[in-house]
Design a protein around this motif. Structure first.
Motif, PDB file in Angstrom:
ATOM      1  N   UNK A  18       0.910  -1.259  -0.144  1.00 46.47           N
ATOM      2  CA  UNK A  18      -0.037   0.067  -0.098  1.00 46.47           C
ATOM      3  C   UNK A  18       0.990   1.522   0.009  1.00 46.47           C
ATOM      4  N   UNK A  19       0.230   2.343  -0.283  1.00 47.03           N
ATOM      5  CA  UNK A  19       1.124   3.633  -0.342  1.00 47.03           C
ATOM      6  C   UNK A  19       1.852   4.093   0.632  1.00 47.03           C
ATOM      7  N   UNK A  20       1.187   4.070   2.011  1.00 47.31           N
ATOM      8  CA  UNK A  20       2.037   4.192   3.167  1.00 47.31           C
ATOM      9  C   UNK A  20       2.933   3.478   3.499  1.00 47.31           C
ATOM     10  N   UNK A  21       3.341   2.325   2.783  1.00 48.68           N
ATOM     11  CA  UNK A  21       4.585   1.618   2.980  1.00 48.68           C
ATOM     12  C   UNK A  21       5.939   1.874   2.073  1.00 48.68           C
ATOM     13  N   UNK A  22       5.576   2.960   1.185  1.00 46.80           N
ATOM     14  CA  UNK A  22       6.363   3.006   0.015  1.00 46.80           C
ATOM     15  C   UNK A  22       7.892   3.866   0.494  1.00 46.80           C
ATOM     16  N   UNK A  23       7.585   4.767   1.685  1.00 44.86           N
ATOM     17  CA  UNK A  23       8.707   5.423   1.922  1.00 44.86           C
ATOM     18  C   UNK A  23       9.891   4.744   2.393  1.00 44.86           C
ATOM     19  N   UNK A  24       9.789   3.605   3.258  1.00 43.49           N
ATOM     20  CA  UNK A  24      11.027   2.800   3.722  1.00 43.49           C
ATOM     21  C   UNK A  24      11.760   2.051   2.429  1.00 43.49           C
ATOM     22  N   UNK A  25      10.873   1.943   1.373  1.00 40.83           N
ATOM     23  CA  UNK A  25      11.568   1.527   0.130  1.00 40.83           C
ATOM     24  C   UNK A  25      12.360   2.294  -0.532  1.00 40.83           C
ATOM     25  N   UNK A  26      11.770   3.529  -0.788  1.00 38.38           N
ATOM     26  CA  UNK A  26      12.337   4.836  -1.534  1.00 38.38           C
ATOM     27  C   UNK A  26      13.814   5.170  -0.776  1.00 38.38           C
ATOM     28  N   UNK A  27      13.649   5.319   0.595  1.00 44.62           N
ATOM     29  CA  UNK A  27      14.956   5.729   1.426  1.00 44.62           C
ATOM     30  C   UNK A  27      15.922   4.710   1.662  1.00 44.62           C
ATOM     31  N   UNK A  28      15.397   3.255   1.532  1.00 35.04           N
ATOM     32  CA  UNK A  28      16.254   1.983   1.591  1.00 35.04           C
ATOM     33  C   UNK A  28      16.935   1.807   0.527  1.00 35.04           C
ATOM     34  N   UNK A  29      16.500   2.056  -0.781  1.00 36.00           N
ATOM     35  CA  UNK A  29      17.268   1.905  -1.993  1.00 36.00           C
ATOM     36  C   UNK A  29      18.190   3.313  -2.376  1.00 36.00           C
ATOM     37  N   UNK A  30      17.935   4.411  -1.837  1.00 32.74           N
ATOM     38  CA  UNK A  30      18.453   5.801  -2.115  1.00 32.74           C
ATOM     39  C   UNK A  30      19.737   5.980  -1.174  1.00 32.74           C
ATOM     40  N   UNK A  31      19.545   5.670   0.014  1.00 31.44           N
ATOM     41  CA  UNK A  31      20.509   6.130   1.035  1.00 31.44           C
ATOM     42  C   UNK A  31      21.555   4.904   1.580  1.00 31.44           C
ATOM     43  N   UNK A  32      21.036   3.837   1.150  1.00 27.20           N
ATOM     44  CA  UNK A  32      22.108   2.540   1.641  1.00 27.20           C
ATOM     45  C   UNK A  32      21.822   2.167   2.981  1.00 27.20           C
ATOM     46  N   UNK A  33      22.523   1.008   3.160  1.00 30.09           N
ATOM     47  CA  UNK A  33      22.389   0.319   4.587  1.00 30.09           C
ATOM     48  C   UNK A  33      22.958   1.476   5.695  1.00 30.09           C
ATOM     49  N   UNK A  34      22.203   1.205   6.949  1.00 26.42           N
ATOM     50  CA  UNK A  34      21.133   0.329   7.251  1.00 26.42           C
ATOM     51  C   UNK A  34      19.943   1.253   7.363  1.00 26.42           C
ATOM     52  N   UNK A  35      19.606   2.200   6.424  1.00 25.80           N
ATOM     53  CA  UNK A  35      18.582   3.232   6.620  1.00 25.80           C
ATOM     54  C   UNK A  35      17.249   2.639   6.506  1.00 25.80           C
ATOM     55  N   UNK A  36      17.136   2.088   5.287  1.00 24.84           N
ATOM     56  CA  UNK A  36      15.851   1.213   5.054  1.00 24.84           C
ATOM     57  C   UNK A  36      15.052   0.576   6.107  1.00 24.84           C
ATOM     58  N   UNK A  37      16.312  -0.251   7.016  1.00 26.74           N
ATOM     59  CA  UNK A  37      15.729  -0.905   8.057  1.00 26.74           C
ATOM     60  C   UNK A  37      15.702  -0.366   9.190  1.00 26.74           C
ATOM     61  N   UNK A  38      16.142   0.916   9.487  1.00 26.53           N
ATOM     62  CA  UNK A  38      15.930   1.787  10.423  1.00 26.53           C
ATOM     63  C   UNK A  38      14.473   2.468  10.410  1.00 26.53           C
ATOM     64  N   UNK A  39      13.971   3.048   9.126  1.00 22.23           N
ATOM     65  CA  UNK A  39      12.996   3.495   9.123  1.00 22.23           C
ATOM     66  C   UNK A  39      11.876   2.723   9.166  1.00 22.23           C
ATOM     67  N   UNK A  40      12.037   1.281   8.740  1.00 21.87           N
ATOM     68  CA  UNK A  40      10.797   0.425   8.885  1.00 21.87           C
ATOM     69  C   UNK A  40      10.932   0.033  10.390  1.00 21.87           C
TER      70      UNK A  40
END
Length: 266
Positions: free
Chosen positions: A29-51
């Motif tokens: 769903x749309x509200x889960x998109x932000x961790x994917x965007x930041x995870x692919x753009x910013x690198x380890x481990x920010x995607x996991x941190x935001x999630x």
């Protein structure tokens, strides 16, 4: 910036912008998109941190968080194209490495999606999102984001330094000069280890494919970094590691097939 956006609840424009693509691509769903965007753009481990932060703040369910962890935590495009593609491998089109990581994450997500998305998410997550706490003041949000970022950077730098020392010890005190030794070094820490691994003598397509697989996994150092930012969340690290191992294999196979195809037919 990411921490400030989350504290001030202003990630919705990113969600809306990315939703038409990511909702179809990853089935979220749309509200889960932000961790994917930041995870692919910013690198380890920010995607996991935001999630983990979204889960602790009750914006997503545990099933949704663990599904996101299976594919959203990756090396950044700048690292993959600039460091790996240009500096280490001298590629003419370094962006292809990022595409391999992206597609390997997508393929890997199907295995996790089948497990985690047997439960419906809309009703449960909707209740959680309505119950979340209001955003804080701007000064308080900035102050908290700055301090939190210092802690995160210190952890990341500490683990990179620790594993770089370990790699130096292996290079200096393990006398065996073998490809497996350098693959192990690359598996430990993909930045320092990747530079060492790029210099070994292997068949070019095989070295390239192994390197892509190592980048998809991210190194054991990135696992420790991810564990440190997820420590308080209670989310499964085992599921994350299994997903990264699966993505590593998929990325290796994809890059090997494409490289062999170009070698034979192009």
């Amino acid at each position: 910036i990411s921490g400030f956006m989350m504290k001030e609840r202003i990630t919705e424009p990113v969600n809306r912008l990315a939703a038409p693509f990511l909702s179809v691509f990853f089935g979220i769903p749309h509200y889960m998109c932000y961790p994917v965007v930041i995870g692919f753009l910013s690198g380890f481990p920010l995607g996991a941190k935001v999630t983990g932060q979204m889960y602790m703040e009750q914006e997503i369910t545990k099933e949704e968080a663990e599904y996101l962890l299976s594919f959203c935590n990756n090396a950044s495009p700048m690292f993959l194209t600039g460091f790996v593609g240009v500096e280490c491998l001298r590629l003419k089109m370094p962006v292809e490495i990022f595409l391999f990581i992206l597609f390997s994450a997508w393929i890997s997500s199907f295995f996790s999606r089948r497990k985690y998305y047997r439960k419906t998410y809309s009703e449960t997550a909707g209740k959680l999102r309505h119950a979340r706490q209001p955003h804080t003041g701007i000064v308080e949000a900035l102050d908290g984001s700055i301090m939190d970022s210092f802690v995160t950077m210190a952890k990341i730098g500490g683990y990179i330094l620790l594993f770089s020392i370990l790699i130096r010890i292996i290079l200096d005190f393990v006398p065996v000069d073998h490809s497996l030794k350098y693959i192990l070094i690359g598996l430990l820490e993909v930045t320092a280890g990747g530079k060492v691994f790029s210099g070994i003598s292997l068949v070019p397509w095989l070295k390239y494919s192994i390197f892509v697989g190592l980048c998809a996994f991210g190194g054991i150092s990135s696992v420790f970094q991810t564990a440190s930012v997820l420590r308080k969340s209670g989310l499964s690290l085992k599921g994350y590691v299994c997903a990264k191992c699966r993505q590593c294999i998929i990325a290796f196979v994809l890059s090997a097939l494409v490289t062999l195809y170009k070698f034979i037919f192009v």
